[in-house]
Design a protein around this motif. Structure first.
Motif, PDB file in Angstrom:
ATOM      1  N   ALA A  52      11.267  42.702 -56.516  1.00 27.46           N
ATOM      2  CA  ALA A  52      10.289  43.600 -57.390  1.00 27.46           C
ATOM      3  C   ALA A  52       9.257  43.280 -58.193  1.00 27.46           C
ATOM      4  O   ALA A  52       9.644  43.701 -59.137  1.00 27.46           O
ATOM      5  CB  ALA A  52      11.124  45.194 -57.366  1.00 27.46           C
ATOM      6  N   LYS A  53       9.008  41.861 -58.596  1.00 28.52           N
ATOM      7  CA  LYS A  53       7.787  41.673 -59.876  1.00 28.52           C
ATOM      8  C   LYS A  53       6.094  41.404 -59.070  1.00 28.52           C
ATOM      9  O   LYS A  53       6.237  41.262 -57.950  1.00 28.52           O
ATOM     10  CB  LYS A  53       8.584  40.723 -60.111  1.00 28.52           C
ATOM     11  CG  LYS A  53      10.303  40.250 -60.260  1.00 28.52           C
ATOM     12  CD  LYS A  53      10.567  41.346 -61.861  1.00 28.52           C
ATOM     13  CE  LYS A  53      11.897  40.823 -62.011  1.00 28.52           C
ATOM     14  NZ  LYS A  53      12.786  41.514 -61.310  1.00 28.52           N
ATOM     15  N   PRO A  54       5.391  41.962 -59.920  1.00 31.20           N
ATOM     16  CA  PRO A  54       4.170  41.793 -59.886  1.00 31.20           C
ATOM     17  C   PRO A  54       3.920  40.345 -58.991  1.00 31.20           C
ATOM     18  O   PRO A  54       2.851  40.254 -57.974  1.00 31.20           O
ATOM     19  CB  PRO A  54       3.898  41.425 -60.960  1.00 31.20           C
ATOM     20  CG  PRO A  54       4.588  42.343 -61.947  1.00 31.20           C
ATOM     21  CD  PRO A  54       5.859  41.734 -62.220  1.00 31.20           C
ATOM     22  N   TRP A  55       4.334  39.045 -59.549  1.00 33.44           N
ATOM     23  CA  TRP A  55       4.198  37.720 -59.015  1.00 33.44           C
ATOM     24  C   TRP A  55       5.196  37.604 -58.086  1.00 33.44           C
ATOM     25  O   TRP A  55       5.073  36.436 -57.082  1.00 33.44           O
ATOM     26  CB  TRP A  55       4.581  36.630 -60.738  1.00 33.44           C
ATOM     27  CG  TRP A  55       6.074  37.134 -60.747  1.00 33.44           C
ATOM     28  CD1 TRP A  55       7.104  35.913 -60.517  1.00 33.44           C
ATOM     29  CD2 TRP A  55       6.119  37.870 -62.586  1.00 33.44           C
ATOM     30  NE1 TRP A  55       8.297  36.329 -60.978  1.00 33.44           N
ATOM     31  CE2 TRP A  55       7.898  36.901 -62.616  1.00 33.44           C
ATOM     32  CE3 TRP A  55       5.875  38.640 -62.685  1.00 33.44           C
ATOM     33  CZ2 TRP A  55       8.059  37.851 -63.251  1.00 33.44           C
ATOM     34  CZ3 TRP A  55       6.849  38.916 -63.072  1.00 33.44           C
ATOM     35  CH2 TRP A  55       8.301  39.081 -63.805  1.00 33.44           C
ATOM     36  N   THR A  75       7.037  37.778 -68.666  1.00 32.52           N
ATOM     37  CA  THR A  75       7.071  37.408 -70.000  1.00 32.52           C
ATOM     38  C   THR A  75       7.457  35.726 -70.248  1.00 32.52           C
ATOM     39  O   THR A  75       8.494  35.186 -69.513  1.00 32.52           O
ATOM     40  CB  THR A  75       7.809  38.203 -70.295  1.00 32.52           C
ATOM     41  OG1 THR A  75       8.710  38.098 -70.182  1.00 32.52           O
ATOM     42  CG2 THR A  75       7.262  39.887 -70.461  1.00 32.52           C
ATOM     43  N   LEU A 104      13.372  49.590 -63.070  1.00 28.35           N
ATOM     44  CA  LEU A 104      12.799  49.128 -62.158  1.00 28.35           C
ATOM     45  C   LEU A 104      12.103  47.185 -63.090  1.00 28.35           C
ATOM     46  O   LEU A 104      12.320  46.272 -61.723  1.00 28.35           O
ATOM     47  CB  LEU A 104      11.590  49.350 -62.546  1.00 28.35           C
ATOM     48  CG  LEU A 104      11.616  50.211 -61.598  1.00 28.35           C
ATOM     49  CD1 LEU A 104       9.862  51.116 -62.281  1.00 28.35           C
ATOM     50  CD2 LEU A 104      11.029  51.044 -60.111  1.00 28.35           C
ATOM     51  N   ARG A 105      12.498  47.144 -63.916  1.00 26.95           N
ATOM     52  CA  ARG A 105      12.504  45.300 -64.440  1.00 26.95           C
ATOM     53  C   ARG A 105      13.364  45.523 -65.323  1.00 26.95           C
ATOM     54  O   ARG A 105      12.880  45.413 -66.533  1.00 26.95           O
ATOM     55  CB  ARG A 105      10.814  45.179 -65.204  1.00 26.95           C
ATOM     56  CG  ARG A 105       9.918  45.797 -64.794  1.00 26.95           C
ATOM     57  CD  ARG A 105       9.626  44.730 -63.306  1.00 26.95           C
ATOM     58  NE  ARG A 105       9.464  42.828 -64.248  1.00 26.95           N
ATOM     59  CZ  ARG A 105       8.289  43.079 -64.567  1.00 26.95           C
ATOM     60  NH1 ARG A 105       7.517  43.763 -64.428  1.00 26.95           N
ATOM     61  NH2 ARG A 105       8.039  41.781 -64.999  1.00 26.95           N
ATOM     62  N   PRO A 106      14.526  44.777 -64.901  1.00 22.89           N
ATOM     63  CA  PRO A 106      15.530  44.087 -66.504  1.00 22.89           C
ATOM     64  C   PRO A 106      15.228  43.429 -66.904  1.00 22.89           C
ATOM     65  O   PRO A 106      16.244  43.354 -68.373  1.00 22.89           O
ATOM     66  CB  PRO A 106      16.141  44.388 -65.346  1.00 22.89           C
ATOM     67  CG  PRO A 106      16.215  44.398 -64.117  1.00 22.89           C
ATOM     68  CD  PRO A 106      15.262  44.765 -63.547  1.00 22.89           C
ATOM     69  N   ASP A 107      13.865  42.539 -66.649  1.00 26.55           N
ATOM     70  CA  ASP A 107      14.133  41.404 -67.113  1.00 26.55           C
ATOM     71  C   ASP A 107      13.247  41.610 -68.134  1.00 26.55           C
ATOM     72  O   ASP A 107      13.497  40.131 -69.191  1.00 26.55           O
ATOM     73  CB  ASP A 107      12.766  40.209 -66.361  1.00 26.55           C
ATOM     74  CG  ASP A 107      11.716  40.777 -65.840  1.00 26.55           C
ATOM     75  OD1 ASP A 107      11.691  41.807 -64.663  1.00 26.55           O
ATOM     76  OD2 ASP A 107      10.700  40.707 -66.445  1.00 26.55           O
ATOM     77  N   LEU A 108      12.716  42.811 -68.744  1.00 28.26           N
ATOM     78  CA  LEU A 108      11.757  43.585 -70.039  1.00 28.26           C
ATOM     79  C   LEU A 108      13.421  43.451 -70.197  1.00 28.26           C
ATOM     80  O   LEU A 108      12.612  43.369 -71.938  1.00 28.26           O
ATOM     81  CB  LEU A 108      10.701  44.039 -69.460  1.00 28.26           C
ATOM     82  CG  LEU A 108       9.539  44.175 -68.681  1.00 28.26           C
ATOM     83  CD1 LEU A 108       8.413  45.448 -68.505  1.00 28.26           C
ATOM     84  CD2 LEU A 108       9.139  43.016 -69.062  1.00 28.26           C
ATOM     85  N   LEU A 149       4.792  48.251 -63.144  1.00 30.69           N
ATOM     86  CA  LEU A 149       5.153  47.404 -63.570  1.00 30.69           C
ATOM     87  C   LEU A 149       6.068  46.213 -61.905  1.00 30.69           C
ATOM     88  O   LEU A 149       6.183  44.975 -62.673  1.00 30.69           O
ATOM     89  CB  LEU A 149       6.711  48.388 -63.750  1.00 30.69           C
ATOM     90  CG  LEU A 149       6.465  49.089 -64.982  1.00 30.69           C
ATOM     91  CD1 LEU A 149       8.006  49.589 -65.015  1.00 30.69           C
ATOM     92  CD2 LEU A 149       6.483  47.868 -66.009  1.00 30.69           C
ATOM     93  N   VAL A 150       5.738  46.861 -61.192  1.00 27.67           N
ATOM     94  CA  VAL A 150       5.725  45.924 -59.613  1.00 27.67           C
ATOM     95  C   VAL A 150       5.086  44.792 -59.329  1.00 27.67           C
ATOM     96  O   VAL A 150       5.531  44.405 -57.998  1.00 27.67           O
ATOM     97  CB  VAL A 150       7.189  47.249 -58.849  1.00 27.67           C
ATOM     98  CG1 VAL A 150       8.111  47.280 -59.929  1.00 27.67           C
ATOM     99  CG2 VAL A 150       6.761  47.548 -58.033  1.00 27.67           C
ATOM    100  N   LEU A 168      11.269  35.391 -69.771  1.00 28.32           N
ATOM    101  CA  LEU A 168      11.686  35.562 -69.108  1.00 28.32           C
ATOM    102  C   LEU A 168      11.859  33.770 -68.206  1.00 28.32           C
ATOM    103  O   LEU A 168      11.848  33.268 -67.510  1.00 28.32           O
ATOM    104  CB  LEU A 168      11.197  36.110 -67.649  1.00 28.32           C
ATOM    105  CG  LEU A 168      11.737  36.300 -66.357  1.00 28.32           C
ATOM    106  CD1 LEU A 168      13.237  36.351 -66.327  1.00 28.32           C
ATOM    107  CD2 LEU A 168      10.845  37.179 -65.120  1.00 28.32           C
TER     108      LEU A 168
END
Lengths: 115, 209
Positions: free
Chosen positions: B159-162, B19, A45-49, A110-111, B22
């Motif tokens: 699909a990111k919170p921001w 983060t 879901l969050r590859p940036d993490l 997460l999203v 990022l």
């Protein structure tokens, strides 16, 4: 609780599962497996993490003191996944709904901003 | 307080849940784009001469040359020199011993931060501490430009919170506007009242002839 180690995640998941009595219902190894699965799902879901491209492997034999490397903002989401995953084994309808709710909480945390 | 802390703080507040790794990743991409497209980082590079030698390898530690503005020398005519792929070819005159004694050739060029050899592109911060990417004074000069560019990149992610397509479009326009201002500043060399256009030549041969 800072949720820095595998043991801390397992302990926190037990709090939500109401499994803190002397005789425990869920094995520590199963909870650690669930933590490993939550990291894999979070990577999807969050590859940036996981910007270096690697997902930390957590298995049922991983020592409690092993550090879990993930940003503090998303640590609670992993707990919700673990709890939901453990509840899936229950056969009662109410527990199944609760399991789905916990997993949905994991995804939305997460999203999206509001959960 | 590090120079880029102001920028990081602004992004953390505007993009809740992002983060630092990022932010550093998006900042690197934005900085690379703004340096290549708007020529914000300009330096004068000294190239020591050797008698009877017309080609010179030019390199800047931690940076790469993206656009050569001007080549000059006190006595040597280097008006038709060419810079390509790290090599400066002097033209039309060949340096003599007397020219060498007059000092180096000066190359004014636009630079962009470069990845050091052996760096891992998968790293969030592939070239070490953020502060060393560009000269210190550029962090304050480019604050608004970089802030707009980083916000645009982050908010356009799926699909990111921001994430927000609407705000990404807004910051994209802001970023383009700031980049255009910086590009013009580079073209006029920080001077006011510089004409950047020319009249058409009086007699233009027709293409039909």
């Amino acid at each position: 609780m800072a949720l820095d180690t595998v043991g801390a995640y397992v302990a926190q998941a037990r709090e939500l599962l109401q499994d803190t009595a002397g005789v425990q219902r869920y094995a520590a190894g199963s909870l650690k497996d669930a933590l490993g699965f939550s990291l894999m799902e979070a990577r999807r879901l969050r590859p940036d993490l996981f910007i270096d491209g690697t997902v930390q492997a957590v298995e049922n034999t991983t020592p409690d003191a092993t550090a879990v490397v993930i940003d503090p903002q998303y640590r609670m989401a992993l707990i919700y996944y673990m709890v939901g995953h453990m509840m899936l084994r229950d056969e009662e309808e109410s527990m199944q709904q609760l399991a789905r709710a916990y997993k949905a909480q994991f995804g939305s945390q997460l999203v999206s901003i509001a959960v | 307080m590090a120079l880029q802390d102001r920028l990081f703080q602004e992004i953390r507040v505007t993009c809740p849940g992002v983060t630092d790794d990022l932010i550093a990743h998006a900042l690197w991409e934005t900085l690379d784009d703004v340096c290549r497209d708007a020529w914000v980082w300009r330096e004068t590079i000294e190239v020591p001469l050797t008698a009877d030698d017309v080609t010179y390898t030019v390199s800047v530690p931690g940076a790469e040359i993206v656009y050569p503005f001007e080549v000059s020398h006190t006595t040597l005519d280097v008006s038709q020199s060419v810079y390509e792929f790290g090599t400066l070819a002097l033209n039309p005159e060949v340096p003599s011993a007397a020219d060498v004694a007059e000092g180096p050739v000066y190359l004014v060029a636009a630079l962009a931060p470069s990845l050091p050899s052996g760096s891992d592109l998968g790293d969030a911060n592939p070239v070490g501490p953020v502060e060393g990417w560009i000269p210190r004074d550029l962090w304050s000069l480019l604050h608004q430009t970089l802030t707009c560019g980083v916000k645009e990149r982050l908010m356009a992610m799926p699909a990111k919170p921001w994430a927000s397509a609407q705000m990404a479009a807004y910051w994209h326009r802001c970023y383009r506007s700031h980049k255009a201002i910086e590009r013009r500043r580079a073209q006029i060399g920080n001077r006011e009242h510089v004409r950047t256009w020319n009249y058409q030549p009086f007699l233009v041969p027709s293409r039909r002839q």
